[in-house]
Design a protein around this motif. Structure first.
Motif, mmCIF file in Angstrom:
data_model
loop_
_atom_site.group_PDB
_atom_site.id
_atom_site.type_symbol
_atom_site.label_atom_id
_atom_site.label_comp_id
_atom_site.label_asym_id
_atom_site.label_seq_id
_atom_site.Cartn_x
_atom_site.Cartn_y
_atom_site.Cartn_z
ATOM 1 N N ASP A 1 34.360 37.670 46.624
ATOM 2 C CA ASP A 1 34.058 39.106 46.820
ATOM 3 C C ASP A 1 35.238 39.971 46.991
ATOM 4 O O ASP A 1 34.955 41.008 46.323
ATOM 5 C CB ASP A 1 33.181 38.997 48.308
ATOM 6 C CG ASP A 1 32.066 38.213 48.119
ATOM 7 O OD1 ASP A 1 31.417 38.096 46.893
ATOM 8 O OD2 ASP A 1 31.431 37.602 49.024
ATOM 9 N N CYS A 2 36.287 39.547 47.792
ATOM 10 C CA CYS A 2 37.418 40.575 47.858
ATOM 11 C C CYS A 2 38.693 40.152 47.212
ATOM 12 O O CYS A 2 39.615 40.748 47.294
ATOM 13 C CB CYS A 2 37.743 41.018 49.215
ATOM 14 S SG CYS A 2 38.279 39.619 50.153
ATOM 15 N N HIS A 3 38.720 38.730 46.574
ATOM 16 C CA HIS A 3 39.813 38.353 45.907
ATOM 17 C C HIS A 3 41.021 37.924 47.029
ATOM 18 O O HIS A 3 41.895 37.634 46.493
ATOM 19 C CB HIS A 3 40.291 39.175 45.037
ATOM 20 C CG HIS A 3 39.586 39.468 43.737
ATOM 21 N ND1 HIS A 3 39.997 39.890 42.709
ATOM 22 C CD2 HIS A 3 38.090 39.115 43.659
ATOM 23 C CE1 HIS A 3 38.915 39.832 41.524
ATOM 24 N NE2 HIS A 3 37.852 39.511 42.228
ATOM 25 N N ALA A 4 40.737 38.004 48.183
ATOM 26 C CA ALA A 4 41.775 37.200 49.206
ATOM 27 C C ALA A 4 42.171 35.851 48.935
ATOM 28 O O ALA A 4 41.230 35.227 48.795
ATOM 29 C CB ALA A 4 41.281 37.644 50.619
ATOM 30 N N VAL A 5 43.274 35.348 49.155
ATOM 31 C CA VAL A 5 43.683 34.156 48.947
ATOM 32 C C VAL A 5 43.935 33.513 50.418
ATOM 33 O O VAL A 5 44.547 34.076 51.146
ATOM 34 C CB VAL A 5 45.241 34.101 48.156
ATOM 35 C CG1 VAL A 5 45.448 32.559 48.149
ATOM 36 C CG2 VAL A 5 44.920 34.479 46.712
ATOM 37 N N VAL A 6 43.173 32.424 50.506
ATOM 38 C CA VAL A 6 43.371 31.803 51.977
ATOM 39 C C VAL A 6 43.639 30.474 51.782
ATOM 40 O O VAL A 6 43.604 29.915 50.781
ATOM 41 C CB VAL A 6 41.555 31.932 52.593
ATOM 42 C CG1 VAL A 6 41.462 33.321 52.595
ATOM 43 C CG2 VAL A 6 40.818 31.095 51.867
ATOM 44 N N ALA B 1 44.132 37.300 44.607
ATOM 45 C CA ALA B 1 44.291 36.625 43.367
ATOM 46 C C ALA B 1 43.792 37.961 42.564
ATOM 47 O O ALA B 1 42.816 38.714 42.574
ATOM 48 C CB ALA B 1 43.075 35.494 43.358
ATOM 49 N N LEU B 2 44.684 37.923 41.070
ATOM 50 C CA LEU B 2 44.182 38.977 40.289
ATOM 51 C C LEU B 2 42.915 38.472 39.632
ATOM 52 O O LEU B 2 42.229 39.318 39.391
ATOM 53 C CB LEU B 2 45.272 38.888 39.204
ATOM 54 C CG LEU B 2 46.555 39.668 39.699
ATOM 55 C CD1 LEU B 2 47.642 39.528 38.657
ATOM 56 C CD2 LEU B 2 46.297 41.012 39.993
ATOM 57 N N LYS B 3 42.840 37.432 39.349
ATOM 58 C CA LYS B 3 41.246 36.905 38.489
ATOM 59 C C LYS B 3 40.783 35.845 39.339
ATOM 60 O O LYS B 3 41.222 34.693 39.798
ATOM 61 C CB LYS B 3 41.726 36.097 37.097
ATOM 62 C CG LYS B 3 42.074 37.604 36.169
ATOM 63 C CD LYS B 3 42.396 36.830 34.935
ATOM 64 C CE LYS B 3 42.922 37.854 33.913
ATOM 65 N NZ LYS B 3 43.074 37.050 32.487
ATOM 66 N N VAL B 4 39.549 35.878 39.705
ATOM 67 C CA VAL B 4 38.563 35.050 40.470
ATOM 68 C C VAL B 4 37.406 34.749 39.535
ATOM 69 O O VAL B 4 36.806 35.341 38.802
ATOM 70 C CB VAL B 4 38.244 35.470 41.550
ATOM 71 C CG1 VAL B 4 37.330 34.532 42.393
ATOM 72 C CG2 VAL B 4 39.460 35.691 42.545
ATOM 73 N N ARG B 5 37.112 33.372 39.117
ATOM 74 C CA ARG B 5 35.986 33.003 38.327
ATOM 75 C C ARG B 5 34.858 32.602 38.995
ATOM 76 O O ARG B 5 34.890 32.272 40.442
ATOM 77 C CB ARG B 5 36.571 31.948 37.444
ATOM 78 C CG ARG B 5 37.428 32.431 36.250
ATOM 79 C CD ARG B 5 37.613 31.421 35.244
ATOM 80 N NE ARG B 5 39.069 31.590 34.526
ATOM 81 C CZ ARG B 5 40.293 31.475 34.646
ATOM 82 N NH1 ARG B 5 40.342 30.642 36.251
ATOM 83 N NH2 ARG B 5 41.183 31.653 34.287
#
Ligand SMILES: [Zn+2]
Length: 65
Positions: A10-15, A61-65
């Protein structure tokens, strides 16, 4: 070693890999299938941050699939 950190769809945050809920937007939609790591310290001054509609500093993350 490959990173197995997760990214929020949803927001591309890396956790971290053991997270189950995104600390940024509280989404549970996390995936290992992402690429392009970017650290945004000042979202309001960052072109990428504005493009991704990032409002909080953090790792994304720039790209999330
Ligand atoms: Zn999120």
């Amino acid at each position: 070693m490959a990173s197995n950190r997760l990214a929020c769809r949803d927001c591309h945050a890396v956790v971290e890999a053991d997270e189950e809920i995104c600390p940024i937007c509280n989404s549970t939609s996390l995936t290992e299938d992402w690429s392009g790591y970017v650290s945004i310290a000042h979202p309001e001054k960052s072109e990428i941050g504005q493009e991704m509609e990032v409002t909080k500093p953090g790792s994304y993350a720039l790209k999330v699939r």
